[in-house]
Design a protein around this motif. Structure first.
Motif, PDB file in Angstrom:
ATOM      1  N   ASN A 175       0.964  -1.231  -0.021  1.00  0.00           N
ATOM      2  CA  ASN A 175       0.169   0.090  -0.076  1.00  0.00           C
ATOM      3  C   ASN A 175       0.795   1.354   0.291  1.00  0.00           C
ATOM      4  O   ASN A 175       0.337   2.342  -0.168  1.00  0.00           O
ATOM      5  N   SER A 176       2.162   1.147   0.129  1.00  0.00           N
ATOM      6  CA  SER A 176       3.013   2.387   0.174  1.00  0.00           C
ATOM      7  C   SER A 176       3.227   2.824  -1.285  1.00  0.00           C
ATOM      8  O   SER A 176       3.182   2.214  -2.298  1.00  0.00           O
ATOM      9  N   LEU A 177       3.309   4.058  -1.469  1.00  0.00           N
ATOM     10  CA  LEU A 177       3.446   4.745  -2.737  1.00  0.00           C
ATOM     11  C   LEU A 177       4.746   4.513  -3.252  1.00  0.00           C
ATOM     12  O   LEU A 177       4.984   4.387  -4.529  1.00  0.00           O
ATOM     13  N   TYR A 178       5.920   4.262  -2.516  1.00  0.00           N
ATOM     14  CA  TYR A 178       7.191   3.874  -2.781  1.00  0.00           C
ATOM     15  C   TYR A 178       7.786   2.690  -2.277  1.00  0.00           C
ATOM     16  O   TYR A 178       8.180   2.442  -1.227  1.00  0.00           O
ATOM     17  N   SER A 179       7.289   1.759  -3.230  1.00  0.00           N
ATOM     18  CA  SER A 179       7.810   0.491  -2.836  1.00  0.00           C
ATOM     19  C   SER A 179       9.265   0.253  -2.894  1.00  0.00           C
ATOM     20  O   SER A 179       9.765  -1.034  -2.579  1.00  0.00           O
ATOM     21  N   ARG A 180       9.920   0.912  -3.895  1.00  0.00           N
ATOM     22  CA  ARG A 180      11.265   0.858  -4.017  1.00  0.00           C
ATOM     23  C   ARG A 180      12.253   1.652  -3.065  1.00  0.00           C
ATOM     24  O   ARG A 180      11.845   2.418  -2.573  1.00  0.00           O
ATOM     25  N   GLU A 181      13.436   1.108  -3.026  1.00  0.00           N
ATOM     26  CA  GLU A 181      14.465   1.723  -2.102  1.00  0.00           C
ATOM     27  C   GLU A 181      14.600   3.113  -2.430  1.00  0.00           C
ATOM     28  O   GLU A 181      15.045   3.985  -2.088  1.00  0.00           O
ATOM     29  N   LEU A 182      14.748   3.170  -3.806  1.00  0.00           N
ATOM     30  CA  LEU A 182      15.158   4.480  -4.398  1.00  0.00           C
ATOM     31  C   LEU A 182      14.228   5.596  -4.056  1.00  0.00           C
ATOM     32  O   LEU A 182      14.844   6.897  -3.693  1.00  0.00           O
ATOM     33  N   GLY A 183      12.949   5.372  -4.017  1.00  0.00           N
ATOM     34  CA  GLY A 183      12.072   6.525  -3.666  1.00  0.00           C
ATOM     35  C   GLY A 183      12.474   6.952  -2.117  1.00  0.00           C
ATOM     36  O   GLY A 183      12.442   8.268  -1.770  1.00  0.00           O
ATOM     37  N   LEU A 184      12.688   6.071  -1.256  1.00  0.00           N
ATOM     38  CA  LEU A 184      13.049   6.637   0.316  1.00  0.00           C
ATOM     39  C   LEU A 184      14.423   6.928   0.149  1.00  0.00           C
ATOM     40  O   LEU A 184      14.774   8.076   0.791  1.00  0.00           O
ATOM     41  N   GLN A 185      15.464   6.708  -0.772  1.00  0.00           N
ATOM     42  CA  GLN A 185      16.798   7.448  -0.789  1.00  0.00           C
ATOM     43  C   GLN A 185      16.445   8.948  -1.024  1.00  0.00           C
ATOM     44  O   GLN A 185      17.119   9.766  -0.748  1.00  0.00           O
ATOM     45  N   GLN A 186      15.612   9.125  -2.278  1.00  0.00           N
ATOM     46  CA  GLN A 186      15.692  10.322  -2.791  1.00  0.00           C
ATOM     47  C   GLN A 186      14.921  11.096  -1.878  1.00  0.00           C
ATOM     48  O   GLN A 186      15.164  12.349  -1.524  1.00  0.00           O
TER      49      GLN A 186
END
Length: 803
Positions: A175-186
């Motif tokens: 359900n998270s908008l950012y399922s990839r690590e890249l989104g959290l890193q950005q």
């Protein structure tokens, strides 16, 4: 040269294998096939031309060797795959993995040269993730990124998950908008810039249009637009909008967070927490704690955006739960603790102590003890049960302890349970236990605790002596107080303690001033208290209050600033020794002016009603002071309701004691009309009478020989749950004809049932008139019971004596 190269390669291969040749006698004569192949390759590389490439074969073997070293191949290793049919959390199953068929050494289980390998970590299969996402209506295309992200977190945290936890973790991550690590890193990179340097980050044209909707009507047009947007569009705009609002318009950020976290596609939990942490650190005291938007306030904002149901099961930042615990309400914190226990969410010892602190603050003893049970589970990673931090929280919890009578006798409620958990009380905890023992009103229990502390060699500190002084003063044991003062004087570290000095000063006030002997000289009492004050505190604030007489020459004393209690004691002492109206009027004018100016030592006195009550007590005995009494209460009402723009402390509202003293001032001076006006003011401000107020009112009517009002007041007092006490009977002695009072009370007793019966008859008539159907006929037995009740009622009214 070729022979030298071959020997060099052979020696290198032999050196690589040497650490493994300790398996036993004759082990050096045995080599596995893989070692021979590596040695042959090395031999070939030394004899081949330099431009010949053997890298593919070496790379393949090296890769196989690294995989066999890094990943276990034991047949007993269990890996969570969930390859079964997954329809709900209970259907996620675990299967045993097999060895890698491509590893030529893995199948050689009988080979003794193989080194022990690390046990396998738990993992989640892509197939299980895809089925769980499909059951929740989430696109199965996210299975790759969700599985990779969860498996990385599991390996990092070394936390195995049960079937239900796999289901919940997959749903939350899906359900998270950012399922990839890249989104959290950005996000982390951009947030670090805005948090530390508050740098400007421009918005695109589409983002500016959405921003205008946030500014104009966040709960209307923006909410509709955001819910209609596709998942990828939300992910594209959310970070930029959040960063821009953090820097430029943080007051719009709460509404933005509520709208974007209430839908199914939520921002990452870490990103939402970062926004709330920024607001809490920089804007809480300014405007956030009083923020309101529709049905939401700051508490509901935290409860909505940091919902415990969205807490990650594996990689949960511990600061986020602690912010939630501090700001959420009682029911929400209870729900958070329940979810943590049900889902086995890993929390640190600091988070467990935060739970304990919050429940202690909310006086929820049971759940505070439940939170303390998490500490032994984290001893290897965090705090121990006997650490200073845990002991301080236990001391705070013990302040809520009570005494209960059980089958084994009287005992505390919380202390035995702490001992059962392994908490060993130190001196600080025993001080709290000692204070609780004296609060029960049983001196023997306090004496037993004191003897226990002595037998266990607990050194008495300032807290211990403060507790003993408080108990002795409350019981009026002046000999005990003098003995304690003598003990304190013999210890230098206690003589200079400000809390003990304040308690000693208060004990002198109680025994010499508040309950002054009839033959004592008020002037000598005042100067004795003034000399003692001069030894403890700076005398300048008393000079500013115009309390110090001009002819007084202070001795060399202390320069320590006085506490509000010390100043209150000196004001009360002055008024009880010299309560002339001119003195009280002059000092109140000066007090009012200093409070308005925000005097650092005088203005804190306005936070409580004690000083105001002393002014009223000093004024009520003089008819000239009644006007000043009303002005004083009006000052309290006006100052407490006005918004303070500067740092001046707000005045306290008049308490029940303040209203009672004001009412008694007009009653004692025989001004019943003014007293009725005070009652109207009390009703206007929703002030309910207590037993003292009723006794003051009855005393006034009894002194005025107003029998009907006295009887009516007694009946009203009883209707509110207060009974006649010795103070009421003392007031009734002023009646010249007390028999008339009981006649009036009996008449009121007769009138009350008649009025109630008339009201009931009126209600019954109204029901009969408005009823659409006739009343059902009573049976013979019911009619007989009704006639019997009516007969008993008439008989009781006839037998009632008439005076």
């Amino acid at each position: 040269m070729l022979l030298c190269a071959q020997r060099l390669a052979r020696s290198r291969a032999h050196g690589l294998l040497w650490p493994h040749l300790s398996g036993g006698p004759g082990y050096c004569l045995h080599r596995d096939s893989r070692s021979s192949r590596i040695a042959n390759l090395l031999h070939a590389s030394t004899s081949a031309p330099l431009n010949q490439d053997f890298s593919p074969e070496i790379h393949r073997l090296a890769t196989a060797q690294s995989q066999s070293n890094n990943y276990p191949t034991s047949h007993k290793t269990t890996v969570l795959t969930g390859d079964g049919e997954v329809q709900n959390p209970g259907e996620v199953k675990t299967t045993n993995t097999t060895t890698d068929q491509h590893d030529p050494v893995a199948h050689n289980s009988s080979n003794p040269s193989r080194t022990p390998r690390r046990p396998s970590a738990w993992s989640i299969s892509k197939r299980a993730t895809r089925k769980i996402l499909h059951s929740q209506g989430v696109s199965p295309k996210l299975a790759n990124s969700v599985t990779r992200r969860l498996n990385a977190q599991i390996r990092l945290r070394h936390k195995p998950l049960s079937s239900r936890e796999v289901y919940l973790a997959t749903v939350i991550q899906g359900n998270s908008l950012y399922s990839r690590e890249l989104g959290l890193q950005q996000w982390r990179a951009a947030y670090k810039e805005i948090y530390l340097a508050k740098r400007y980050q421009p918005l695109r044209d589409a983002g500016k249009e959405i921003l205008e909707k946030i500014r104009t009507e966040c709960g209307g047009s923006f909410q509709e637009t955001w819910h209609a947007m596709h998942r990828t569009e939300k992910a594209s705009h959310w970070q930029r909008l959040a960063i821009w609002l953090l820097q430029h318009e943080p007051e719009k950020l709460p509404d933005f967070l509520i709208v974007t976290t209430e839908c199914k596609d939520k921002p990452n939990f870490t990103m939402v927490y970062d926004c709330l942490r920024y607001l809490d650190n920089f804007h809480c005291d300014a405007w956030l704690k009083d923020w309101q938007s529709g049905n939401h306030n700051y508490q509901s904002l935290v409860e909505t955006c940091l919902d415990p149901r969205d807490w990650p099961l594996v990689s949960l930042s511990q600061k986020a739960p602690r912010l939630y615990i501090r700001r959420a309400g009682h029911d929400a914190v209870v729900s958070a603790l329940r979810i943590v226990k049900e889902r086995s969410i890993r929390i640190s010892a600091e988070t467990a102590l935060c739970f304990m602190w919050r429940f202690t603050e909310l006086a929820d003893v049971e759940r505070a003890l439940q939170a303390l049970e998490f500490i032994p589970q984290t001893e290897g990673e965090g705090l121990k049960i006997d650490s200073d931090e845990v002991m301080r929280h236990c001391c705070k919890l013990l302040t809520l302890d009570t005494v209960q009578d059980g089958s084994a006798g009287r005992n505390f409620n919380i202390l035995p349970r702490l001992l059962k958990m392994g908490v060993r009380p130190d001196r600080d905890m025993m001080n709290v236990v000692l204070s609780n023992a004296f609060k029960t009103g049983d001196p023997q229990l306090g004496t037993d605790i004191l003897e226990f502390m002595k037998s266990h060699d607990h050194t008495f500190d300032a807290y211990t002596y403060t507790t003993l002084m408080k108990d002795a003063v409350s019981r009026g044991d002046r000999a005990k107080v003098d003995s304690l003062i003598h003990d304190i004087a013999t210890k230098e570290e206690l003589r200079e303690n400000p809390y003990l000095a304040s308690k000693i000063f208060h004990s002198h006030y109680i025994f010499t001033t508040k309950y002054m002997d009839a033959d004592a000289d008020p002037s000598r009492v005042f100067y004795a208290m003034l000399d003692l004050y001069n030894q403890l505190h700076d005398i300048t604030p008393l000079k500013e209050l115009l309390i110090i007489p001009p002819h007084y020459t202070p001795r060399e004393g202390s320069n320590l600033p006085p506490s509000p209690i010390a100043l209150y004691i000196m004001i009360a002492t002055f008024f009880r020794c010299q309560n002339r109206f001119s003195n009280v009027q002059r000092i109140y004018g000066q007090f009012r002016q200093l409070v308005a100016q925000g005097h650092p030592l005088i203005s804190p006195l306005a936070k409580t009603d004690h000083t105001y009550n002393e002014f009223l007590i000093a004024l009520r005995s003089n008819p000239r002071g009644l006007g000043l009494c009303v002005q004083l209460v009006e000052d309290m009402l006006h100052s407490s309701s006005a918004k303070q723009k500067d740092k001046t402390p707000n005045h306290v509202k008049p308490s029940m004691r303040t209203w009672t003293i004001l009412l008694s001032a007009f009653i004692f001076n025989r001004q019943p009309r003014a007293a009725d006006k005070i009652k109207e003011m009390m009703a206007k401000h929703n002030v309910k009478y207590n037993d003292v107020t009723w006794n003051v009112i009855i005393n006034g009517y009894a002194n005025a020989q107003n029998i009907p009002q006295t009887a009516a007041s007694i009946k009203a007092m009883e209707q509110q749950g207060f009974s006649i006490d010795p103070y009421t009977m003392k007031s009734l002695r002023y009646l010249r004809d007390p028999e008339r009072l009981w006649v009036a009370i009996d008449e009121l007793d007769e009138v009350a049932p008649a009025a109630a019966q008339a009201q009931a008859q009126d209600g019954q008539s109204a029901k009969i008139e408005t009823a659409s159907e006739p009343e059902p006929e009573l049976s013979t037995e019911e009619q007989r019971e009704k006639e019997l009740d009516e007969g008993l009622g008439k008989l009781g009214s006839k037998m009632k004596p008439k005076l």
